[in-house]
Motif scaffolding. Sequence first.
Motif, PDB file in Angstrom:
ATOM      1  N   PHE A  90       7.064  -9.741  -2.047  1.00  0.00           N
ATOM      2  CA  PHE A  90       6.859  -8.553  -1.213  1.00  0.00           C
ATOM      3  C   PHE A  90       5.368  -8.248  -1.130  1.00  0.00           C
ATOM      4  CE2 PHE A  90       6.832  -4.103  -0.016  1.00  0.00           C
ATOM      5  CZ  PHE A  90       7.930  -3.984   0.821  1.00  0.00           C
ATOM      6  N   ALA A  91       4.918  -7.781   0.033  1.00  0.00           N
ATOM      7  CA  ALA A  91       3.507  -7.447   0.233  1.00  0.00           C
ATOM      8  C   ALA A  91       3.347  -5.937   0.380  1.00  0.00           C
ATOM      9  CB  ALA A  91       2.957  -8.164   1.461  1.00  0.00           C
ATOM     10  N   TYR A  92       2.540  -5.340  -0.477  1.00  0.00           N
ATOM     11  CA  TYR A  92       2.287  -3.899  -0.430  1.00  0.00           C
ATOM     12  C   TYR A  92       0.965  -3.638   0.280  1.00  0.00           C
ATOM     13  CZ  TYR A  92       5.908  -3.837  -4.017  1.00  0.00           C
ATOM     14  OH  TYR A  92       7.092  -4.011  -4.691  1.00  0.00           O
ATOM     15  N   VAL A 126      -6.520   7.386  -4.039  1.00  0.00           N
ATOM     16  CA  VAL A 126      -5.667   7.257  -5.231  1.00  0.00           C
ATOM     17  C   VAL A 126      -4.719   6.066  -5.070  1.00  0.00           C
ATOM     18  CG1 VAL A 126      -3.808   8.350  -6.565  1.00  0.00           C
ATOM     19  CG2 VAL A 126      -5.797   9.688  -5.859  1.00  0.00           C
ATOM     20  N   ALA A 127      -4.156   5.899  -3.875  1.00  0.00           N
ATOM     21  CA  ALA A 127      -3.257   4.775  -3.622  1.00  0.00           C
ATOM     22  C   ALA A 127      -4.000   3.447  -3.758  1.00  0.00           C
ATOM     23  CB  ALA A 127      -2.650   4.904  -2.230  1.00  0.00           C
ATOM     24  N   ARG A 128      -5.202   3.398  -3.215  1.00  0.00           N
ATOM     25  CA  ARG A 128      -6.016   2.166  -3.298  1.00  0.00           C
ATOM     26  C   ARG A 128      -6.342   1.840  -4.752  1.00  0.00           C
ATOM     27  NH1 ARG A 128     -11.595   1.107  -3.082  1.00  0.00           N
ATOM     28  NH2 ARG A 128     -12.121  -0.882  -2.053  1.00  0.00           N
ATOM     29  N   LYS A 129      -6.659   2.855  -5.531  1.00  0.00           N
ATOM     30  CA  LYS A 129      -6.987   2.648  -6.950  1.00  0.00           C
ATOM     31  C   LYS A 129      -5.772   2.097  -7.703  1.00  0.00           C
ATOM     32  CE  LYS A 129      -8.910   5.195 -10.918  1.00  0.00           C
ATOM     33  NZ  LYS A 129      -7.766   5.124 -11.847  1.00  0.00           N
ATOM     34  N   ASP A 130      -4.580   2.638  -7.417  1.00  0.00           N
ATOM     35  CA  ASP A 130      -3.349   2.143  -8.048  1.00  0.00           C
ATOM     36  C   ASP A 130      -3.180   0.648  -7.836  1.00  0.00           C
ATOM     37  OD1 ASP A 130      -2.576   4.588  -9.036  1.00  0.00           O
ATOM     38  OD2 ASP A 130      -0.967   4.918  -7.580  1.00  0.00           O
ATOM     39  N   LEU A 131      -3.341   0.208  -6.585  1.00  0.00           N
ATOM     40  CA  LEU A 131      -3.085  -1.191  -6.245  1.00  0.00           C
ATOM     41  C   LEU A 131      -4.193  -2.117  -6.742  1.00  0.00           C
ATOM     42  CD1 LEU A 131      -1.664  -0.705  -2.640  1.00  0.00           C
ATOM     43  CD2 LEU A 131      -0.409  -1.305  -4.699  1.00  0.00           C
ATOM     44  N   LEU A 132      -5.440  -1.647  -6.695  1.00  0.00           N
ATOM     45  CA  LEU A 132      -6.541  -2.466  -7.198  1.00  0.00           C
ATOM     46  C   LEU A 132      -6.430  -2.689  -8.705  1.00  0.00           C
ATOM     47  CD1 LEU A 132      -9.597  -1.097  -5.163  1.00  0.00           C
ATOM     48  CD2 LEU A 132      -8.514  -3.348  -4.962  1.00  0.00           C
ATOM     49  N   THR A 144       6.355  12.234  -5.103  1.00  0.00           N
ATOM     50  CA  THR A 144       7.119  11.024  -4.789  1.00  0.00           C
ATOM     51  C   THR A 144       8.529  11.378  -4.355  1.00  0.00           C
ATOM     52  OG1 THR A 144       5.849   9.687  -6.343  1.00  0.00           O
ATOM     53  CG2 THR A 144       8.035   8.864  -5.721  1.00  0.00           C
ATOM     54  N   TYR A 145       9.181  12.258  -5.113  1.00  0.00           N
ATOM     55  CA  TYR A 145      10.559  12.609  -4.800  1.00  0.00           C
ATOM     56  C   TYR A 145      10.644  13.537  -3.593  1.00  0.00           C
ATOM     57  CZ  TYR A 145      11.916  10.276  -9.065  1.00  0.00           C
ATOM     58  OH  TYR A 145      12.126   9.320 -10.021  1.00  0.00           O
ATOM     59  N   LEU A 146       9.603  14.326  -3.346  1.00  0.00           N
ATOM     60  CA  LEU A 146       9.592  15.175  -2.163  1.00  0.00           C
ATOM     61  C   LEU A 146       9.492  14.320  -0.901  1.00  0.00           C
ATOM     62  CD1 LEU A 146       9.592  17.935  -0.851  1.00  0.00           C
ATOM     63  CD2 LEU A 146       7.122  18.045  -1.183  1.00  0.00           C
ATOM     64  N   VAL A 147       8.614  13.323  -0.915  1.00  0.00           N
ATOM     65  CA  VAL A 147       8.486  12.427   0.231  1.00  0.00           C
ATOM     66  C   VAL A 147       9.812  11.717   0.487  1.00  0.00           C
ATOM     67  CG1 VAL A 147       7.417  10.288   1.041  1.00  0.00           C
ATOM     68  CG2 VAL A 147       5.998  12.066   0.013  1.00  0.00           C
ATOM     69  N   GLN A 181       0.533   5.035  -0.318  1.00  0.00           N
ATOM     70  CA  GLN A 181       0.063   6.416  -0.151  1.00  0.00           C
ATOM     71  C   GLN A 181       1.179   7.308   0.395  1.00  0.00           C
ATOM     72  OE1 GLN A 181      -2.884   6.722   2.922  1.00  0.00           O
ATOM     73  NE2 GLN A 181      -3.096   8.943   2.755  1.00  0.00           N
ATOM     74  N   ASN A 182       1.833   6.864   1.460  1.00  0.00           N
ATOM     75  CA  ASN A 182       2.861   7.677   2.103  1.00  0.00           C
ATOM     76  C   ASN A 182       4.137   7.768   1.278  1.00  0.00           C
ATOM     77  OD1 ASN A 182       1.222   8.189   4.328  1.00  0.00           O
ATOM     78  ND2 ASN A 182       1.857   6.323   5.370  1.00  0.00           N
ATOM     79  N   SER A 183       4.397   6.778   0.435  1.00  0.00           N
ATOM     80  CA  SER A 183       5.595   6.801  -0.407  1.00  0.00           C
ATOM     81  C   SER A 183       5.496   7.851  -1.501  1.00  0.00           C
ATOM     82  CB  SER A 183       5.828   5.422  -1.046  1.00  0.00           C
ATOM     83  OG  SER A 183       6.151   4.467  -0.070  1.00  0.00           O
TER      84      SER A 183
END
Length: 452
Positions: free
Chosen positions: A397-399, A414-420, A123-126, A405-407
């Motif tokens: 706000f809409a995510y 993994v990103a989809r699982k987080d939001l679901l 996260t911090y590298l991105v 994923q890119n953030s």
Amino acid sequence: MKIPAMPPNIQDILEASFEQDHAKAFQMMSTFQPVDEKGRYLHWDKLRHLPNPDGFSSEQWWCGIKFARSKLYQVLPLVDKYQQPFQYCITDSVQRKLHWLDRYASGSIQTENAITNPQTRSTYLVRSLIEEAINSSQLEGASTTLNVAKEMIRQQRKPSDKSEQMIFNNYRAMQFIREVKDEQLTPSIVFELQRIVTENTLDDNALAGRLRTNRDDIHVVDNASQQILHTPPDAGELEARIERLCKFANSIDDGGDNSFLHPVIKAITLHFMLAYDHPFCDGNGRTARALFYWAMARHGYWLIEFVSISRIIKEAPVQYGKAFLYTETDDNDVTYFLLHQLTVLHRSIEALHSYLDTKSKELSVTEKLFQNNKRLRGKLNFRQIALIRHALKHPRFAYIVQEHQNSHGISYDVARKDLLELSDDLKLLIKTKEGKRYLFVVPPDFEQRISK
């Protein structure tokens, strides 16, 4: 910005001083240090305006300082357009700054858990790659705002103008640097870097990824006065100069006569020399700063991946330019640029620690919201907590999956699982559909949903 005042001729000052007073001349040559009484490595352009030491003129003071520096000069295996070598001094200030970097940018002493923890490191590298891409582009004239640029990169939206394209290119260049950081530097890598940073931003795309020619009238010009500040080496020399620069970058020592050269000094010198040679029609500054990151990463200064030197440079761009000009106008003394960049690095790392401290406190505050909530306590990962913190500040706000994923530098799944989990399982976000993609929207009663 203007060209600094040219220093007086040291030989003339010495001869005149010995003619007037031998004892005074010897005193002049033994009294002064490479720096002034405040420890500053001054150029004649500034020193000439300061009060003279008792009994000495400004010219004699300068002569004494230059004599002291001559004892410390170390010659680099790189030359200017007149085939004169560049050189530098290792002063006490330089040693202290290098020692500080060796402790805090390559080892593990006092490093932040946030960037050593595998769960938060990406996260911090991105974030740092995005920040350097934006600030490096803004240094060269890109005008897009920070938030718009971040949104473009995280959503992988197509750039809408030249400014956005510059930032997008710089982001790709920083990613490319990470891919080749373990490789030896070659002219091909340098060309590819320049091609990436200039893609779709030039009037003639054929200029990307190739050296300038004698037909290209290239100068570094002050935007305000249109005064020529620097004329780079002849185009016919560039191929050999790039080869020489790569050899220098890949050598184990090469501080001149096979002597040891500190890796940070080598990285900063690469930055300076690429900018000095100005081998391309455009993108030289961005390519030079990217090469600096390559050199630092190659020598194990991993923390530098998480900082933005361009953000600090952008705060005082005139000082950045002067560091180049001071070197060129004073016997090719790279110490001016070296000290400037060491200060930039120090401030960049301090800014990183300050940022991480702020984010850590913000996340702690957010986590406290879940302490008395059995439904949420211990159920959320770092990325989800960060999203909730953002959502509390940005109602409605809409995510989207790709942006999340890119953030955080994670896979789509993994990103989809987080939001679901936040929408379907925990009922914190509202899942809707827009065309073929899902949106995860912050509801009006978001705070109430957290507290339930």
